[in-house]
Every structure is written in structure tokens, then in C-alpha cells.
Design a protein around this motif. Structure first.
Motif, PDB file in Angstrom:
ATOM      1  N   UNK A  44       0.871  -1.180   0.000  1.00 20.43           N
ATOM      2  CA  UNK A  44       0.000   0.000   0.000  1.00 20.43           C
ATOM      3  C   UNK A  44       0.906   1.228   0.000  1.00 20.43           C
ATOM      4  N   UNK A  45       1.405   1.574  -1.182  1.00 21.92           N
ATOM      5  CA  UNK A  45       2.311   2.709  -1.352  1.00 21.92           C
ATOM      6  C   UNK A  45       1.667   3.971  -0.777  1.00 21.92           C
ATOM      7  N   UNK A  46       2.330   4.595   0.154  1.00 22.59           N
ATOM      8  CA  UNK A  46       1.822   5.814   0.772  1.00 22.59           C
ATOM      9  C   UNK A  46       0.927   5.571   1.975  1.00 22.59           C
ATOM     10  N   UNK A  47       0.664   4.296   2.281  1.00 21.60           N
ATOM     11  CA  UNK A  47      -0.189   3.949   3.431  1.00 21.60           C
ATOM     12  C   UNK A  47      -1.522   4.700   3.396  1.00 21.60           C
ATOM     13  N   UNK A  48      -2.177   4.683   2.228  1.00 17.73           N
ATOM     14  CA  UNK A  48      -3.434   5.430   2.095  1.00 17.73           C
ATOM     15  C   UNK A  48      -4.671   4.527   2.136  1.00 17.73           C
ATOM     16  N   UNK A  49      -4.475   3.218   2.216  1.00 16.42           N
ATOM     17  CA  UNK A  49      -5.602   2.257   2.251  1.00 16.42           C
ATOM     18  C   UNK A  49      -6.645   2.624   1.194  1.00 16.42           C
ATOM     19  N   UNK A  50      -6.311   2.443  -0.097  1.00 14.77           N
ATOM     20  CA  UNK A  50      -7.245   2.836  -1.164  1.00 14.77           C
ATOM     21  C   UNK A  50      -8.316   1.784  -1.432  1.00 14.77           C
ATOM     22  N   UNK A  51      -8.916   1.292  -0.380  1.00 17.33           N
ATOM     23  CA  UNK A  51      -9.943   0.260  -0.444  1.00 17.33           C
ATOM     24  C   UNK A  51     -10.662   0.225   0.890  1.00 17.33           C
ATOM     25  N   UNK A 100     -14.806  -6.059  -1.545  1.00 12.04           N
ATOM     26  CA  UNK A 100     -13.614  -5.219  -1.491  1.00 12.04           C
ATOM     27  C   UNK A 100     -13.888  -4.092  -2.472  1.00 12.04           C
ATOM     28  N   UNK A 101     -13.949  -2.888  -1.941  1.00 13.65           N
ATOM     29  CA  UNK A 101     -14.300  -1.724  -2.740  1.00 13.65           C
ATOM     30  C   UNK A 101     -13.054  -0.875  -2.936  1.00 13.65           C
ATOM     31  N   UNK A 102     -12.713  -0.647  -4.189  1.00 10.87           N
ATOM     32  CA  UNK A 102     -11.565   0.205  -4.505  1.00 10.87           C
ATOM     33  C   UNK A 102     -11.980   1.661  -4.394  1.00 10.87           C
ATOM     34  N   UNK A 103     -11.222   2.410  -3.609  1.00 14.22           N
ATOM     35  CA  UNK A 103     -11.462   3.846  -3.458  1.00 14.22           C
ATOM     36  C   UNK A 103     -10.362   4.632  -4.172  1.00 14.22           C
ATOM     37  N   UNK A 140     -15.249 -13.365  -6.678  1.00 17.65           N
ATOM     38  CA  UNK A 140     -16.128 -13.166  -7.824  1.00 17.65           C
ATOM     39  C   UNK A 140     -16.381 -11.670  -8.023  1.00 17.65           C
ATOM     40  N   UNK A 141     -16.741 -11.314  -9.232  1.00 13.20           N
ATOM     41  CA  UNK A 141     -17.232  -9.957  -9.478  1.00 13.20           C
ATOM     42  C   UNK A 141     -18.685 -10.065  -9.930  1.00 13.20           C
ATOM     43  N   UNK A 142     -18.931 -10.613 -11.083  1.00 14.73           N
ATOM     44  CA  UNK A 142     -20.263 -10.749 -11.653  1.00 14.73           C
ATOM     45  C   UNK A 142     -20.833  -9.379 -12.015  1.00 14.73           C
ATOM     46  N   UNK A 143     -21.985  -9.378 -12.658  1.00 17.06           N
ATOM     47  CA  UNK A 143     -22.518  -8.165 -13.280  1.00 17.06           C
ATOM     48  C   UNK A 143     -22.736  -7.025 -12.297  1.00 17.06           C
ATOM     49  N   UNK A 144     -23.112  -7.353 -11.056  1.00 21.06           N
ATOM     50  CA  UNK A 144     -23.457  -6.280 -10.110  1.00 21.06           C
ATOM     51  C   UNK A 144     -22.249  -5.432  -9.704  1.00 21.06           C
ATOM     52  N   UNK A 145     -21.050  -5.937  -9.977  1.00 19.09           N
ATOM     53  CA  UNK A 145     -19.844  -5.156  -9.692  1.00 19.09           C
ATOM     54  C   UNK A 145     -19.662  -4.019 -10.692  1.00 19.09           C
ATOM     55  N   UNK A 146     -20.411  -4.080 -11.806  1.00 18.31           N
ATOM     56  CA  UNK A 146     -20.240  -3.108 -12.878  1.00 18.31           C
ATOM     57  C   UNK A 146     -21.515  -2.334 -13.207  1.00 18.31           C
ATOM     58  N   UNK A 147     -22.583  -2.607 -12.489  1.00 20.88           N
ATOM     59  CA  UNK A 147     -23.869  -1.957 -12.743  1.00 20.88           C
ATOM     60  C   UNK A 147     -24.129  -0.952 -11.632  1.00 20.88           C
ATOM     61  N   UNK A 160     -16.585   4.949  -6.410  1.00 25.78           N
ATOM     62  CA  UNK A 160     -15.920   3.711  -6.000  1.00 25.78           C
ATOM     63  C   UNK A 160     -16.156   2.618  -7.037  1.00 25.78           C
ATOM     64  N   UNK A 161     -15.292   1.596  -6.989  1.00 28.23           N
ATOM     65  CA  UNK A 161     -15.442   0.445  -7.871  1.00 28.23           C
ATOM     66  C   UNK A 161     -15.306  -0.822  -7.038  1.00 28.23           C
ATOM     67  N   UNK A 162     -16.033  -1.851  -7.445  1.00 25.73           N
ATOM     68  CA  UNK A 162     -15.954  -3.131  -6.745  1.00 25.73           C
ATOM     69  C   UNK A 162     -14.776  -3.918  -7.309  1.00 25.73           C
ATOM     70  N   UNK A 163     -13.809  -4.216  -6.451  1.00 25.04           N
ATOM     71  CA  UNK A 163     -12.677  -5.056  -6.857  1.00 25.04           C
ATOM     72  C   UNK A 163     -13.080  -6.523  -6.833  1.00 25.04           C
ATOM     73  N   UNK A 164     -14.008  -6.869  -5.960  1.00 21.72           N
ATOM     74  CA  UNK A 164     -14.475  -8.247  -5.912  1.00 21.72           C
ATOM     75  C   UNK A 164     -15.379  -8.502  -4.728  1.00 21.72           C
ATOM     76  N   UNK A 165     -16.138  -9.567  -4.857  1.00 20.01           N
ATOM     77  CA  UNK A 165     -16.952 -10.083  -3.760  1.00 20.01           C
ATOM     78  C   UNK A 165     -16.303 -11.388  -3.333  1.00 20.01           C
TER      79      UNK A 165
END
Length: 191
Positions: A44-51, A100-103, A140-147, A160-165
Motif C-alpha cells: 500500500x504505497x503511501x499507506x493510504x488504504x485505497x480500499x 472489497x471496494x476500490x477507493x 467473484x465480481x459478476x454483473x453487479x460489480x459493474x452496474x 468507487x469500484x468493486x474489486x471483488x466479492x
């Protein structure tokens, strides 16, 4: 250098278990917190917890599954009865689902790509931490990660974006190996 044979043996056999093969029991609240503490130990470069994490357990999984199913049916009115059942069980297949949500966002020093990769590392650590606690897991991601219409249901915020479930539970199914890439196909040596 001393090798940690236990870790090497684990990595030689690590694999995901399909969510539909999972059952109770899932991890307890204390085990979930332990799994999450291990998961955050990533580059985690910079210790910013981008998730960040969203933990779905208990009855909320059924409510979310039904709400997601309504979106799926609106997206594809021709869905078969079998696929409707699949949609209605999206979050109930495993006793626990962790998003896991990418911030990741523009940053003065930390490239956004590095932040996204850190979220991916968290996903893999979650899988391994769940396994270390005696559970099976699947990313998994599946469609709901992108809708984006699913995001309010899931608790995902704007930008935010879903990195995975990560689905976590127990199983009675045997672990079956799957084909892995040959090193000759994926490695370039520059000696």
C-alpha cells in the motif's frame, strides 16, 4: 534462507471453491475481524488504504439477492426460471460475502494504478486469510460489480469500484485441481 514448507505446500494447492458449493458454517464475528486484519497486510504505497470492506452476513444477504434479482430481470426480461433462481441466490450461496471496494483516486504521489493493484492484493489476502482460518473462499465480481444501479443496494459509494466479492464458507466438496498456465507460456527471461 529457510523455506516455510507449510506456506509453500499451501500455495501449491491453493484454489477457489465455487460459491454454489459452499455451506454453513461461516466464520464468526471474531474470525471475520481476524480475517480482515490479515487482509489489510498488503502493499500500500503511501499507506493510504485505497480500499474498504463491506461485510454481508445473515439475513441481509437474502434481501440484497432479491433486490439484485429485480435489476437482473429488468436488464433481461427474457431470463429463464433457472437464471432467475440463480439471481435470487447471488449473496446466499455462501454464509459470508465481503465486498472489497476500490477507493482509488488521483493522488499527488501515488499512481491510481498502484492503488487499484493494492485492492486486488487485498482480495487475494482475503482468500488466503479465510483459508488459513479453515474456510473455503472464492473471488467473484459478476454483473453487479459493474452496474451502478446495484451500488446503492450494495453500499458502494459514487466514485468507487468493486474489486471483488469474496465468498467465504465451508464445503463438503473435494478440492479439484484445474489447469494452470505453463511457465513457458507466461514467463519471459531477460538474462
Amino acid at each position: 534462507m529457510t523455506e516455510n514448507i507449510t506456506l509453500i505446500d499451501y500455495l501449491k494447492t491453493r484454489r477457489s471453491t465455487p460459491a454454489f458449493q459452499m455451506r454453513e458454517p461461516g466464520p464468526s464475528r471474531d474470525e471475520i475481524e481476524s480475517i480482515l486484519r490479515l487482509a489489510v497486510r498488503v502493499p500500500d504505497h503511501g499507506k493510504i488504504a485505497p480500499w474498504r470492506f463491506i461485510v454481508y452476513s445473515g439475513d441481509v444477504r437474502e434481501r440484497i439477492s432479491m433486490q439484485l434479482s429485480a435489476i437482473a430481470k429488468a436488464n433481461k426480461p427474457e431470463l429463464s426460471e433457472e437464471m432467475i433462481k440463480v439471481e435470487e441466490t447471488r449473496f446466499t450461496r455462501a454464509p459470508l460475502v465481503i465486498a472489497v471496494v476500490s477507493t482509488a483516486a488521483p493522488h499527488a504521489k501515488i499512481p491510481e494504478w498502484e492503488q487499484v493493484m493494492s485492492a486486488g492484493a487485498v482480495c487475494l489476502n482475503l482468500l488466503m486469510a479465510a483459508n488459513a482460518h479453515g474456510y473455503v473462499s472464492n473471488w467473484l465480481t459478476e454483473w453487479m460489480a459493474f452496474d451502478s444501479r446495484a451500488f446503492p443496494i450494495l453500499g458502494v459509494r459514487e466514485g468507487e469500484k468493486v474489486a471483488g466479492f469474496i465468498h467465504i464458507g465451508s464445503t463438503d466438496f473435494p478440492n479439484v485441481e484445474r489447469p494452470r498456465p505453463e511457465l513457458a507460456d507466461v514467463v519471459t527471461w531477460k538474462d
